[in-house]
Design an enzyme around this catalytic site. Structure first.
Site, PDB file in Angstrom:
ATOM      1  N   ARG A 209       0.819  -1.213   0.000  1.00  0.00           N
ATOM      2  CA  ARG A 209       0.000   0.000   0.000  1.00  0.00           C
ATOM      3  C   ARG A 209       0.852   1.262   0.000  1.00  0.00           C
ATOM      4  NH1 ARG A 209      -3.766  -0.016   5.365  1.00  0.00           N
ATOM      5  NH2 ARG A 209      -2.247   0.714   6.862  1.00  0.00           N
ATOM      6  N   LYS A 224      12.444  -0.538   3.617  1.00  0.00           N
ATOM      7  CA  LYS A 224      13.078  -1.262   4.728  1.00  0.00           C
ATOM      8  C   LYS A 224      11.978  -2.021   5.461  1.00  0.00           C
ATOM      9  CE  LYS A 224      13.785  -0.797   8.998  1.00  0.00           C
ATOM     10  NZ  LYS A 224      13.639  -2.227   9.360  1.00  0.00           N
ATOM     11  N   GLU A 227      12.831  -6.416  10.306  1.00  0.00           N
ATOM     12  CA  GLU A 227      13.808  -7.510  10.339  1.00  0.00           C
ATOM     13  C   GLU A 227      13.158  -8.801  10.810  1.00  0.00           C
ATOM     14  OE1 GLU A 227      14.450  -4.349  11.192  1.00  0.00           O
ATOM     15  OE2 GLU A 227      15.673  -4.098   9.404  1.00  0.00           O
ATOM     16  N   THR A 279       4.307   4.660  17.457  1.00  0.00           N
ATOM     17  CA  THR A 279       4.238   6.115  17.551  1.00  0.00           C
ATOM     18  C   THR A 279       5.618   6.674  17.911  1.00  0.00           C
ATOM     19  OG1 THR A 279       1.969   5.823  18.254  1.00  0.00           O
ATOM     20  CG2 THR A 279       2.916   7.996  18.624  1.00  0.00           C
ATOM     21  N   ALA A 280       6.352   5.958  18.770  1.00  0.00           N
ATOM     22  CA  ALA A 280       7.665   6.461  19.202  1.00  0.00           C
ATOM     23  C   ALA A 280       8.612   6.577  18.008  1.00  0.00           C
ATOM     24  CB  ALA A 280       8.249   5.518  20.255  1.00  0.00           C
ATOM     25  N   VAL A 281       8.700   5.557  17.173  1.00  0.00           N
ATOM     26  CA  VAL A 281       9.596   5.620  16.010  1.00  0.00           C
ATOM     27  C   VAL A 281       9.060   6.646  15.004  1.00  0.00           C
ATOM     28  CG1 VAL A 281      10.574   4.312  14.073  1.00  0.00           C
ATOM     29  CG2 VAL A 281      10.511   3.294  16.342  1.00  0.00           C
ATOM     30  N   GLY A 282       7.751   6.712  14.847  1.00  0.00           N
ATOM     31  CA  GLY A 282       7.152   7.694  13.931  1.00  0.00           C
ATOM     32  C   GLY A 282       7.543   9.117  14.306  1.00  0.00           C
ATOM     33  N   GLU A 299       1.656   6.113   9.653  1.00  0.00           N
ATOM     34  CA  GLU A 299       0.522   5.322  10.180  1.00  0.00           C
ATOM     35  C   GLU A 299       1.006   4.771  11.506  1.00  0.00           C
ATOM     36  OE1 GLU A 299      -2.249   5.349   8.787  1.00  0.00           O
ATOM     37  OE2 GLU A 299      -1.854   5.756   6.672  1.00  0.00           O
ATOM     38  N   ARG A 327      -8.305 -10.468  15.375  1.00  0.00           N
ATOM     39  CA  ARG A 327      -7.599 -10.637  14.108  1.00  0.00           C
ATOM     40  C   ARG A 327      -6.089 -10.551  14.358  1.00  0.00           C
ATOM     41  NH1 ARG A 327      -7.788  -5.747   9.833  1.00  0.00           N
ATOM     42  NH2 ARG A 327      -6.846  -6.842   8.094  1.00  0.00           N
ATOM     43  N   CYS A 333      -2.923  -2.268  14.381  1.00  0.00           N
ATOM     44  CA  CYS A 333      -3.158  -0.952  14.976  1.00  0.00           C
ATOM     45  C   CYS A 333      -4.630  -0.565  14.926  1.00  0.00           C
ATOM     46  CB  CYS A 333      -2.270   0.099  14.340  1.00  0.00           C
ATOM     47  SG  CYS A 333      -2.289  -0.021  12.565  1.00  0.00           S
ATOM     48  N   GLU A 430      -1.877   0.640  23.775  1.00  0.00           N
ATOM     49  CA  GLU A 430      -2.293  -0.428  22.871  1.00  0.00           C
ATOM     50  C   GLU A 430      -1.715  -1.744  23.397  1.00  0.00           C
ATOM     51  OE1 GLU A 430      -0.650   0.610  19.082  1.00  0.00           O
ATOM     52  OE2 GLU A 430      -2.367  -0.195  18.033  1.00  0.00           O
ATOM     53  N   SER A 490     -11.031  -2.366   6.687  1.00  0.00           N
ATOM     54  CA  SER A 490      -9.967  -1.890   5.788  1.00  0.00           C
ATOM     55  C   SER A 490     -10.193  -2.415   4.372  1.00  0.00           C
ATOM     56  CB  SER A 490      -8.614  -2.389   6.274  1.00  0.00           C
ATOM     57  OG  SER A 490      -8.384  -1.948   7.576  1.00  0.00           O
TER      58      SER A 490
HETATM   59  P1  ADP Z   1       6.971  -2.425  16.199  1.00  0.00           P
HETATM   60  O1  ADP Z   1       7.035  -2.214  17.665  1.00  0.00           O
HETATM   61  O2  ADP Z   1       5.632  -2.691  15.676  1.00  0.00           O
HETATM   62  O3  ADP Z   1       8.038  -3.340  15.657  1.00  0.00           O
HETATM   63  P2  ADP Z   1       8.534  -0.242  15.324  1.00  0.00           P
HETATM   64  O4  ADP Z   1       8.105   1.166  15.145  1.00  0.00           O
HETATM   65  O5  ADP Z   1       9.604  -0.526  16.292  1.00  0.00           O
HETATM   66  O6  ADP Z   1       7.218  -1.021  15.586  1.00  0.00           O
HETATM   67  O7  ADP Z   1       9.002  -0.859  13.933  1.00  0.00           O
HETATM   68  C1  ADP Z   1       8.394  -0.540  12.699  1.00  0.00           C
HETATM   69  C2  ADP Z   1       9.487  -0.424  11.646  1.00  0.00           C
HETATM   70  O8  ADP Z   1      10.332   0.659  12.017  1.00  0.00           O
HETATM   71  C3  ADP Z   1      10.391  -1.651  11.550  1.00  0.00           C
HETATM   72  O9  ADP Z   1      10.771  -1.841  10.197  1.00  0.00           O
HETATM   73  C4  ADP Z   1      11.578  -1.249  12.391  1.00  0.00           C
HETATM   74  O10 ADP Z   1      12.768  -1.943  12.049  1.00  0.00           O
HETATM   75  C5  ADP Z   1      11.692   0.219  12.021  1.00  0.00           C
HETATM   76  N1  ADP Z   1      12.452   1.039  12.961  1.00  0.00           N
HETATM   77  C6  ADP Z   1      12.597   0.870  14.288  1.00  0.00           C
HETATM   78  N2  ADP Z   1      13.396   1.832  14.788  1.00  0.00           N
HETATM   79  C7  ADP Z   1      13.769   2.636  13.750  1.00  0.00           C
HETATM   80  C8  ADP Z   1      14.577   3.812  13.604  1.00  0.00           C
HETATM   81  N3  ADP Z   1      15.168   4.373  14.645  1.00  0.00           N
HETATM   82  N4  ADP Z   1      14.702   4.358  12.369  1.00  0.00           N
HETATM   83  C9  ADP Z   1      14.093   3.804  11.311  1.00  0.00           C
HETATM   84  N5  ADP Z   1      13.312   2.706  11.373  1.00  0.00           N
HETATM   85  C10 ADP Z   1      13.145   2.129  12.570  1.00  0.00           C
END
Ligand code: ADP
Length: 530
Positions: A209, A224, A227, A279-282, A299, A327, A333, A430, A490
């Site tokens: 998407r 990316k 992993e 949200t933290a990484v966003g 998102e 589900r 989310c 969550e 969705s």
């Molecule tokens: P979740 O807790 O659902 O794994 P994350 O936000 O940690 O959610 O991960 C979502 C995506 O963001 C994954 O591909 C993860 O590898 C990536 N990610 C995590 N930390 C970082 C970062 N500092 N910079 C870029 N991508 C990241």
């Protein structure tokens, strides 16, 4: 995530704990895909034969190892077995992937919309014709039941089909001029190279998407994937190459998340970041995009309320809430995170809902009849345990479940908590697991207030047979998506995205195209000249 391998369990023990050596082990999978084996190694062998078990990154159309040879293991969360290893890439590989996307942009963006559309349509056809292999990969690396994985392949492919069609519908504008010898035009042009960072819970659909509309608009992409689930992304990329999407238009790197993320953020050649995840990484990515002022769509997490009114149809409410909550074992989310039930229907709903939850079969997703797979990892399991412990310590009742499943690994019992209150962690966080908290409310106003009392604003659900109430409450909810008498809403044709801290921008639908387009105004002047 750094480059490391998680400890594995000896196979027979891991398989027994995951229910693979029990009664079901030898039983044929009679449902939808009876030809798919339930034995993980047979599934891996089948994938190897198909050529879709790719174990390298994709840069400029070439399958590539990490430059320093490092790898990360990919594990099956249901058994702990290592499926295979993939390269642990970082800054250097990401820089190469960006260059390759940048160089390909000049040719891909100049194709006609119809030419791009045909490549995407072919990719869609290939995904559909390899539906079973892709579904197997999803179940092996992510854990969801095979039937859900097949559903994800259809859903994920639908974004490619939809955006193949939308490629031909990018319209500009002609604006009435304010000076009579001028003509004013609005053009829409692809934004450029896109960095797409995706999570593990939908290993295919979260990629298609983003990549679907990006390629449709003429952008090129560096993806990316998580992993935890890179294999589905790599298989989809192999099919993209087979479909004739040119080398360099779609690149895949994985490994050290923050190094890859930082390289994408720092590059002036990357003009857009699209992200699905926490949200933290966003927030980090949003802050990091500021230095080069990139376009960004996010998102992020939700905290979905599911409101059951006294006037709901009980069966519809139970079925809808069950789907919205359980589900993917609660790992989406848009999963219902708080089930708010009006006091007049509370007892009846709680009993019927608990009965339905009791019937959910937990196990390895390859086994026939499984509807609840494992959680993605130990950290996810511990988070669920913390949240349940907090709720019970503060007075919630465990109606059913409430602990790790006897299958071991990261399996958790489908759980219903009763009499949950606002002071509990689960009201704000969550849970991302198979835990359904029930809370009582008295009036419509109180339900709306409780539902909106959160920083999140992604999905909300309401169950009522009253049409006026459906409208009133839908309009009052501060959420990007509202399901009325429906738990699964969705679709590729409708906009998906959040209010408040649940994100920015929309995915899917015609609105999802705008995220990958720049608007250019052209003023054609001096028309009275020669
Ligand atoms: P979740 O807790 O659902 O794994 P994350 O936000 O940690 O959610 O991960 C979502 C995506 O963001 C994954 O591909 C993860 O590898 C990536 N990610 C995590 N930390 C970082 C970062 N500092 N910079 C870029 N991508 C990241």
């Amino acid at each position: 995530m750094g480059c490391f391998a998680l400890a594995t369990q000896p196979r027979p023990m891991a398989m027994r704990r995951a229910g693979l050596l029990g009664r079901h082990y030898a039983s044929p999978f009679r449902l939808l895909c009876r030809q798919i084996s339930t034995e993980p190694q047979a599934a891996v062998d089948r994938l190897k034969e198909s050529g879709l078990l790719k174990t390298q990154g994709l840069i400029g159309g070439k399958w590539i190892d990490a430059y320093d040879g490092k790898t990360i293991q990919v594990q099956n969360p249901a058994t702990g077995d290592v499926i295979t290893s993939v390269p642990c890439m970082g800054r250097n590989e990401t820089t190469s992937a960006i260059s390759s996307a940048y160089n390909t942009f000049s040719s891909w963006s100049k194709l006609t919309a119809s030419e791009r559309s045909k490549c995407l349509r072919k990719w869609y056809d290939l995904i559909i014709s390899h539906k079973e292999e892709l579904a197997l990969l999803i179940t092996l690396e992510q854990g969801k039941p095979l039937k859900e994985s097949l559903g994800e392949v259809s859903y994920g492919a639908a974004f490619i089909e939809f955006f193949a069609e939308e490629a031909k519908r990018i319209y500009g504008d002609i604006i009435a001029p304010t000076i009579d010898d001028r003509r004013l035009f609005v053009l829409k042009q692809p934004v450029g190279v896109v960095g797409a960072i995706t999570p593990w819970n939908f290993p295919l659909a979260m990629i298609t998407r983003k990549v679907g509309p990006a390629l449709a608009c003429g952008c090129t992409v560096v993806v990316k994937p998580s992993e935890y689930t890179p294999l589905t992304a790599l298989a989809a990329a192999e099919l993209a190459l087979q479909a004739g999407i040119p080398p360099g238009a779609l690149n895949i790197v994985m490994g050290n998340a923050s190094d890859i993320g930082d390289t994408l953020l720092e590059s002036t050649q990357v003009r857009k970041i699209t992200f699905t995840g926490s949200t933290a990484v966003g927030k980090k990515l949003m802050a990091g995009s500021a230095s080069t002022v990139k376009k960004i769509s996010l998102e992020l997490g939700g905290n979905a309320p599911c409101i059951v009114f006294d006037d709901a149809d009980l069966d519809v409410a139970v079925k809808g809430s069950l789907a919205a909550k359980f589900r993917n074992s609660g790992q989406t989310c848009v999963c219902a995170n708080r089930i708010l039930v009006q006091e007049g229907i509370y007892e009846k709903f709680a009993n019927a809902f608990a009965k339905a939850v009791r019937g959910l079969q937990v196990g390895n997703g390859l086994i026939e009849g499984t509807v609840q797979g494992p959680l993605i990892n130990e950290a996810a399991l511990e988070k669920v345990e913390t949240i349940v412990r907090d709720a019970t310590a503060k007075g919630a009742d465990v109606v059913i479940g409430g602990k790790r499943h006897s299958l071991g690994m990261t399996f958790y019992e489908p759980t219903v908590l009763g009499n949950v209150s606002k002071d509990m962690l689960i009201f704000r966080q969550e849970v991302f697991g198979p835990v359904a908290p029930l809370m009582r409310f008295k009036t419509e106003e109180e339900a709306i207030q409780m539902a909106n009392d959160t920083n999140a604003g992604l999905a909300a659900y309401i169950f009522t047979m009253s049409m006026p109430r459906s409208w009133r409450v839908s309009e009052a909810l501060e959420y990007g998506l509202v399901g009325v008498n429906e738990g699964l809403i969705s679709t590729e044709v409708a906009p998906f995205g959040g209010f408040k801290q649940s994100g920015l921008g929309r995915e899917g639908s015609k609105y999802g195209m705008d995220e990958y387009l720049e608007i250019k105004y052209v003023c054609l002047g001096n028309l009275k000249g020669t």
